[in-house]
Design a protein around this motif. Structure first.
Motif, short mmCIF file in Angstrom:
data_model
loop_
_atom_site.label_atom_id
_atom_site.label_comp_id
_atom_site.label_asym_id
_atom_site.label_seq_id
_atom_site.Cartn_x
_atom_site.Cartn_y
_atom_site.Cartn_z
N SER A 144 0.17 -0.24 2.77
CA SER A 144 0.87 0.16 1.55
C SER A 144 0.11 -0.27 0.29
O SER A 144 0.07 0.46 -0.70
CB SER A 144 2.29 -0.42 1.53
OG SER A 144 2.27 -1.82 1.37
N ILE A 145 -0.52 -1.44 0.34
CA ILE A 145 -1.32 -1.91 -0.81
C ILE A 145 -2.54 -1.02 -0.98
O ILE A 145 -2.88 -0.62 -2.10
CB ILE A 145 -1.73 -3.39 -0.62
CG1 ILE A 145 -0.49 -4.29 -0.58
CG2 ILE A 145 -2.66 -3.83 -1.76
CD1 ILE A 145 -0.78 -5.72 -0.18
N SER A 146 -3.20 -0.70 0.13
CA SER A 146 -4.36 0.20 0.07
C SER A 146 -3.99 1.56 -0.51
O SER A 146 -4.72 2.12 -1.33
CB SER A 146 -4.96 0.39 1.47
OG SER A 146 -5.47 -0.81 1.98
N PHE A 147 -2.85 2.08 -0.08
CA PHE A 147 -2.39 3.38 -0.57
C PHE A 147 -2.16 3.35 -2.08
O PHE A 147 -2.51 4.29 -2.79
CB PHE A 147 -1.09 3.77 0.14
CG PHE A 147 -1.28 4.86 1.17
CD1 PHE A 147 -2.07 4.64 2.28
CD2 PHE A 147 -0.66 6.09 1.03
CE1 PHE A 147 -2.25 5.62 3.24
CE2 PHE A 147 -0.83 7.08 1.98
CZ PHE A 147 -1.62 6.85 3.09
N ALA A 148 -1.55 2.26 -2.56
CA ALA A 148 -1.24 2.15 -3.99
C ALA A 148 -2.52 2.18 -4.83
O ALA A 148 -2.61 2.92 -5.83
CB ALA A 148 -0.47 0.86 -4.25
#
Length: 452
Positions: A144-148
């Motif tokens: 989720s952090i990578s996606f953001a």
């Protein structure tokens, strides 16, 4: 004047779309290699990983909904060169995605058997899928952090670094899959659990590479904790007023796709294995559509942020024609290559035949799918018309696709390729309704004017 605009259009398109296409090509190609390696174990393993990934798919599309909604703001703020608010948007996204990922990770850790039993009743498949879910749940918050950060980078035109990070991470995933699934180089053979562990390690590698690029190169996303959390209640409310319909859109749409999987599971375990292969092959050819839709969202969002409505209209015409044309070409190419892809899998002859038939059906709808993804992601969302996009995208799945899927499976007892042919009619209805909305241009609005 028109020639200059078209020259600028294609120059920007290539700069944004090509790195995304390269990244997606490596991502999808390596995912196919992964599925081939898992499929080398047994059909139950392929079905187990495919169905377990439906849970992840639901999670990641909610995260994608948050990131896609934020991209509307980030692209328009970037067009207005408002770095402060770009960082504030990133802060809201990281907090939101973090909460969602923790909830889904706990679900996968605590009740994986229950999650798997929703999709299929075969005890061996449930056991394999549950083992996969428990391990891969660790990767949810990392992803989720990578996606953001990835979504924010794309919205400001920083696509090459994301391409490199994702490609290296996926290479890592593939190599580790080979080692951990089959027990190479002295490692124990872990089967589907090895595939899950490889994914967790690869996601960590990807996040490290993305954060290194963002902060080492002092990009506009180079935000400290104070800048990320410099958000007020009013700012969050304005953000979610536009973003919530995108989240609901992705959640409802992905839940609809999961229900399709439940329908396929009522046909047979062979049908589940066949559709997993179809999805892997289709994703490879959908790279072009995803690249075009992402480029259109960035380019149109930037122009709306600059209040350059004339360029927006030029871009919409160009992207509409381009998406349909590329969809036709890609569909023909996919039809020609489908048998070769399917023959790579270690499955029964009758499963191969049904998989090829289903892929031919998917090819027939590909140009409509290309147009629809460009319309929803590239036009309506970038223009802030997220509520209509939600009703259109999710509504056609639930009101047309799902009823047709279960009618064809439970009532008419049709084979997989006919089921896919009928439920895909929702794409046709979506394109007809959406085309009228595009021509009205009531979807085009500047969402950052009152953000402050």
């Amino acid at each position: 004047m028109e020639i200059n605009k078209n020259h600028t259009f294609y120059k920007m398109l290539l700069a944004i779309a090509v790195p995304i296409a390269i990244q997606s090509f490596f991502s999808t190609s390596l995912n196919i290699v992964d599925s081939l390696m898992v499929g080398g174990l047994q059909e139950e393993a392929l079905a187990a990983v495919g169905l377990a990934n439906q849970y992840y798919y639901f999670f990641i599309l909610i995260v994608f909904g948050i990131c896609s909604g934020s991209a509307t703001f980030t692209a328009q703020f970037w067009g207005n060169k408002d770095i402060k608010n770009i960082k504030r948007i990133l802060g809201v996204v990281l907090l939101s995605c973090g909460i969602i990922s923790i909830i889904f990770a706990l679900g996968a850790m605590i009740m994986p058997n229950y999650i798997m039993s929703i999709f299929i009743k075969d005890s061996k498949t449930i056991e394999l899928g549950s083992a996969f879910l428990r391990i891969i749940s660790v990767s949810y918050i990392i992803t989720s952090i990578s996606f953001a950060y990835s979504a924010s980078c794309r919205s400001i035109g920083e696509t090459k670094a994301i391409m490199k990070a994702s490609t290296l991470s996926l290479l890592c995933n593939t190599i580790l899959n080979y080692i951990l699934i089959y027990g190479k180089f002295g490692m124990p053979a872990m089967g589907v659990s090895g595939s899950a562990l490889a994914t967790v390690i690869a996601r960590i590698v990807e996040l490290i590479l993305i954060l290194r690029f963002v902060y080492k190169n002092k990009t506009p996303l180079n935000a400290n904790l104070q800048e990320l959390l410099n958000i007020s209640k009013e700012f969050v409310i304005k953000f979610y007023r536009t973003t919530l319909p995108v989240i609901f859109n992705e959640a409802l749409w992905s839940l609809g796709i999961i229900i399709y999987s439940i329908a396929y599971g009522r046909i047979s375990i062979e049908a589940v294995a066949a559709i997993q292969i179809c999805n892997a092959v289709q994703n490879l050819f959908m790279i072009v559509a995803k690249s075009i839709s992402t480029a259109s969202a960035v380019m149109i969002g930037n122009r709306i942020g600059e209040n350059d409505n004339e360029s927006v209209r030029v871009y919409v015409r160009n992207f509409s024609k381009l998406s349909i044309s590329l969809g036709i070409i890609t569909g023909i190419l996919m039809a020609l290559l489908s048998p070769a892809f399917v023959n790579l899998y270690n499955i029964k002859p009758e499963v191969k035949l049904e998989t090829i038939r289903t892929l031919y059906v998917i090819c027939m709808y590909l140009s409509v799918k290309f147009f629809n993804i460009t319309m929803v992601v590239g036009f309506f969302r970038s223009g802030g018309d997220t509520t209509f996009a939600c009703f259109l995208d999710a509504g056609t799945v639930w009101l047309i696709g799902i009823p047709l899927a279960f009618l064809s499976v439970l009532v008419f007892k049709l084979p997989l390729h006919w089921v896919v042919a009928l439920l895909s009619l929702e794409e046709v209805v979506k394109s007809l309704i959406g085309a009228r909305r595009i021509k009205s241009y009531i979807w085009m609005r500047n969402v950052i004017q009152d953000m402050g």
